[in-house]
Design a protein around this motif. Structure first.
Motif, PDB file in Angstrom:
ATOM      1  N   ILE A 304       0.842  -1.207   0.000  1.00 26.09           N
ATOM      2  CA  ILE A 304       0.000   0.000   0.000  1.00 26.09           C
ATOM      3  C   ILE A 304       0.874   1.253   0.000  1.00 26.09           C
ATOM      4  O   ILE A 304       0.620   2.206  -0.753  1.00 26.09           O
ATOM      5  N   ILE A 305       1.892   1.274   0.842  1.00 23.32           N
ATOM      6  CA  ILE A 305       2.782   2.441   0.903  1.00 23.32           C
ATOM      7  C   ILE A 305       3.468   2.663  -0.444  1.00 23.32           C
ATOM      8  O   ILE A 305       3.548   3.791  -0.940  1.00 23.32           O
ATOM      9  N   LYS A 306       3.937   1.587  -1.063  1.00 28.17           N
ATOM     10  CA  LYS A 306       4.596   1.691  -2.365  1.00 28.17           C
ATOM     11  C   LYS A 306       3.641   2.214  -3.430  1.00 28.17           C
ATOM     12  O   LYS A 306       3.998   3.091  -4.236  1.00 28.17           O
ATOM     13  N   LEU A 307       2.398   1.698  -3.447  1.00 26.98           N
ATOM     14  CA  LEU A 307       1.400   2.159  -4.411  1.00 26.98           C
ATOM     15  C   LEU A 307       1.127   3.647  -4.272  1.00 26.98           C
ATOM     16  O   LEU A 307       1.048   4.384  -5.264  1.00 26.98           O
ATOM     17  N   LEU A 308       0.981   4.104  -3.027  1.00 26.84           N
ATOM     18  CA  LEU A 308       0.686   5.515  -2.784  1.00 26.84           C
ATOM     19  C   LEU A 308       1.843   6.405  -3.244  1.00 26.84           C
ATOM     20  O   LEU A 308       1.630   7.438  -3.892  1.00 26.84           O
ATOM     21  N   LYS A 309       3.047   6.000  -2.943  1.00 30.35           N
ATOM     22  CA  LYS A 309       4.209   6.815  -3.329  1.00 30.35           C
ATOM     23  C   LYS A 309       4.396   6.819  -4.843  1.00 30.35           C
ATOM     24  O   LYS A 309       4.719   7.858  -5.435  1.00 30.35           O
ATOM     25  N   GLU A 310       4.202   5.659  -5.482  1.00 32.13           N
ATOM     26  CA  GLU A 310       4.346   5.589  -6.941  1.00 32.13           C
ATOM     27  C   GLU A 310       3.284   6.419  -7.651  1.00 32.13           C
ATOM     28  O   GLU A 310       3.514   6.905  -8.759  1.00 32.13           O
ATOM     29  N   ALA A 311       2.100   6.569  -7.014  1.00 30.17           N
ATOM     30  CA  ALA A 311       1.030   7.379  -7.610  1.00 30.17           C
ATOM     31  C   ALA A 311       1.235   8.872  -7.360  1.00 30.17           C
ATOM     32  O   ALA A 311       0.456   9.694  -7.861  1.00 30.17           O
ATOM     33  N   GLY A 312       2.274   9.229  -6.577  1.00 26.31           N
ATOM     34  CA  GLY A 312       2.596  10.637  -6.383  1.00 26.31           C
ATOM     35  C   GLY A 312       2.110  11.243  -5.088  1.00 26.31           C
ATOM     36  O   GLY A 312       2.184  12.466  -4.899  1.00 26.31           O
ATOM     37  N   TYR A 313       1.621  10.426  -4.169  1.00 19.93           N
ATOM     38  CA  TYR A 313       1.201  10.944  -2.865  1.00 19.93           C
ATOM     39  C   TYR A 313       2.416  11.038  -1.942  1.00 19.93           C
ATOM     40  O   TYR A 313       3.428  10.362  -2.147  1.00 19.93           O
ATOM     41  N   HIS A 314       2.298  11.865  -0.914  1.00 22.32           N
ATOM     42  CA  HIS A 314       3.379  11.968   0.064  1.00 22.32           C
ATOM     43  C   HIS A 314       2.780  12.019   1.469  1.00 22.32           C
ATOM     44  O   HIS A 314       1.564  11.978   1.643  1.00 22.32           O
ATOM     45  N   GLU A 315       3.660  12.101   2.481  1.00 26.90           N
ATOM     46  CA  GLU A 315       3.234  12.121   3.889  1.00 26.90           C
ATOM     47  C   GLU A 315       2.306  10.945   4.193  1.00 26.90           C
ATOM     48  O   GLU A 315       1.222  11.105   4.753  1.00 26.90           O
ATOM     49  N   VAL A 316       2.729   9.737   3.820  1.00 28.72           N
ATOM     50  CA  VAL A 316       1.920   8.542   4.064  1.00 28.72           C
ATOM     51  C   VAL A 316       1.954   8.213   5.552  1.00 28.72           C
ATOM     52  O   VAL A 316       3.018   8.065   6.149  1.00 28.72           O
ATOM     53  N   GLU A 317       0.769   8.116   6.134  1.00 27.52           N
ATOM     54  CA  GLU A 317       0.631   7.803   7.559  1.00 27.52           C
ATOM     55  C   GLU A 317      -0.148   6.496   7.703  1.00 27.52           C
ATOM     56  O   GLU A 317      -1.197   6.325   7.097  1.00 27.52           O
ATOM     57  N   VAL A 318       0.361   5.595   8.524  1.00 29.79           N
ATOM     58  CA  VAL A 318      -0.291   4.306   8.757  1.00 29.79           C
ATOM     59  C   VAL A 318      -0.831   4.290  10.184  1.00 29.79           C
ATOM     60  O   VAL A 318      -0.078   4.456  11.144  1.00 29.79           O
ATOM     61  N   VAL A 319      -2.146   4.096  10.321  1.00 25.19           N
ATOM     62  CA  VAL A 319      -2.792   4.107  11.630  1.00 25.19           C
ATOM     63  C   VAL A 319      -3.392   2.733  11.906  1.00 25.19           C
ATOM     64  O   VAL A 319      -4.418   2.369  11.318  1.00 25.19           O
ATOM     65  N   TYR A 328      -5.548   1.991   8.749  1.00 24.37           N
ATOM     66  CA  TYR A 328      -5.966   3.117   7.910  1.00 24.37           C
ATOM     67  C   TYR A 328      -4.706   3.798   7.381  1.00 24.37           C
ATOM     68  O   TYR A 328      -3.795   4.108   8.144  1.00 24.37           O
ATOM     69  N   PHE A 329      -4.665   3.993   6.061  1.00 27.38           N
ATOM     70  CA  PHE A 329      -3.553   4.718   5.427  1.00 27.38           C
ATOM     71  C   PHE A 329      -4.074   6.074   4.976  1.00 27.38           C
ATOM     72  O   PHE A 329      -5.064   6.149   4.239  1.00 27.38           O
ATOM     73  N   PHE A 330      -3.422   7.131   5.396  1.00 30.72           N
ATOM     74  CA  PHE A 330      -3.746   8.466   4.912  1.00 30.72           C
ATOM     75  C   PHE A 330      -2.531   9.020   4.173  1.00 30.72           C
ATOM     76  O   PHE A 330      -1.398   8.916   4.661  1.00 30.72           O
ATOM     77  N   ALA A 331      -2.779   9.596   2.998  1.00 30.00           N
ATOM     78  CA  ALA A 331      -1.688  10.175   2.226  1.00 30.00           C
ATOM     79  C   ALA A 331      -2.165  11.492   1.614  1.00 30.00           C
ATOM     80  O   ALA A 331      -3.354  11.678   1.325  1.00 30.00           O
ATOM     81  N   THR A 332      -1.221  12.397   1.403  1.00 28.68           N
ATOM     82  CA  THR A 332      -1.545  13.750   0.937  1.00 28.68           C
ATOM     83  C   THR A 332      -1.304  13.869  -0.550  1.00 28.68           C
ATOM     84  O   THR A 332      -0.313  13.370  -1.078  1.00 28.68           O
ATOM     85  N   ASN A 333      -2.232  14.570  -1.234  1.00 27.03           N
ATOM     86  CA  ASN A 333      -2.090  14.855  -2.650  1.00 27.03           C
ATOM     87  C   ASN A 333      -1.128  16.023  -2.831  1.00 27.03           C
ATOM     88  O   ASN A 333      -1.433  17.134  -2.406  1.00 27.03           O
TER      89      ASN A 333
END
Length: 333
Positions: A304-319, A328-333
């Motif tokens: 999930i973290i890799k997918l989010l970063k590859e799609a261009g999101y940052h500040e990935v938080e795992v709760v 819950y994964f939250f990531a910033t556009n």
């Protein structure tokens, strides 16, 4: 090897106990016995209410429910313990759907597992009831943990416009709109009957909330951006390629600095402390999903973290949620 025998026997006895609990709870839901026994009743009273029932089997059910700590007996009358009462109280919060999944669908799938692995039996097609109703209903079991988290996030980050993909009946959207006057939202789901129920429940909110029955890959929102897009308990419906495509599409619908939130159970491949921490529930769920066409199983945290970063999101938080079955994964556009 003799010193391993007690451990194997203990595991076997635990399996029997767990299966007994599963069958007793499922039967209680199916026959409304948890609701009926909220009032103290004798076996004779139960049979007078249901004269066609098998007296011997009912007697065994009551005995097993008592052994499992779900029913108590006094003066030949039965009533629910606090745990039994909780079964009925939380019935509609995913419990009944989960037990129905386990008994009717998980059992037959895993019974054929040897032949599925060898290829003598091909992967199954997801049963319509499972795909359309039970998975959605069972996911409500996490609501008591998810709602406080979403409420706090919305308050802290000042969400105004929310998109919920795979929204089900729109529980979280409705609760957020009830809690925060500034919030409006849109829910999208593939299931027409679920969307129909969601639309009925949304009527009191007027134009602050609307729902659409649609394949998300056919959705294009060009007029309005969202502060947050939620993907609750559905990322595992998509293949790896679809997950990447979906997260890229969502970026176009979120405001700069807006969030994407992904709630999912996770598959854990390695556990460094097996005796203190178990990943059996989510790994079994992943195994069950993978037995079906179109499913790859649950994702790992790293995926999930890799997918989010590859799609261009940052500040990935795992709760991690309580019990750590879902995250819950939250990531910033």
């Amino acid at each position: 090897f003799d010193h391993f025998l007690p451990h194997l026997l203990k595991k076997t006895v635990t399996i029997m106990e767990s299966l007994g609990f599963l069958w007793i709870v499922f039967t209680g839901f199916e026959l409304n016995l948890w609701r009926t026994l909220q009032q103290e009743r004798s076996k004779k009273e139960l049979l007078s209410m249901m004269p066609d029932w098998d007296s011997i089997l009912l007697d065994h059910w009551l005995a097993q429910a008592k052994i499992q700590g779900l029913v108590k007996e006094s003066n030949d009358k039965y009533s629910l313990t606090r745990i039994g009462d909780a079964l009925e109280f939380y019935r509609d919060y995913g419990l009944e759907a989960m037990y129905k999944e386990f008994v009717l669908y998980w059992g037959p799938i895993f019974a054929d597992l040897p032949n599925r692995i060898t290829g003598d039996i091909r992967r199954a097609n997801m049963e319509e009831e499972m795909n359309d109703e039970l998975i959605s209903k069972a996911s409500r079991a996490s609501e008591i943990f998810v709602w406080p988290l979403l409420k706090e996030r919305c308050k802290k980050e000042g969400w105004h416009r929310i998109l919920d993909i795979g929204c089900g009946e729109g529980v979280y959207l409705r609760r957020l709109i009830e809690e925060f006057p500034q919030v409006s939202g849109k829910g999208i789901d593939l299931n027409p009957s679920v969307i129909e129920r969601a639309a009925i429940l949304a009527k009191p909110f007027g134009d602050r909330l609307d729902f659409e029955c649609l394949n998300i890959f056919q959705y294009s929102e060009s007029q309005e951006k969202y502060d947050c897009c939620l993907l609750n308990n559905n990322i595992y419906y998509f293949s790896s390629e679809q997950r990447s495509e979906l997260l890229s599409k969502i970026k176009n619908w979120i405001t700069p600095g807006g969030k994407v939130g992904i709630l999912t159970a996770l598959r854990c491949i390695n556990s460094s402390i097996p005796f203190l921490q178990t990943h059996i529930p989510q790994n079994l769920m992943s195994f069950f999903l993978a037995c079906h066409n179109g499913f790859e199983g649950l994702p790992t945290e790293e995926e999930i973290i890799k997918l989010l970063k590859e799609a261009g999101y940052h500040e990935v938080e795992v709760v991690p949620l309580p019990l750590k079955v879902s995250h819950y994964f939250f990531a910033t556009n």
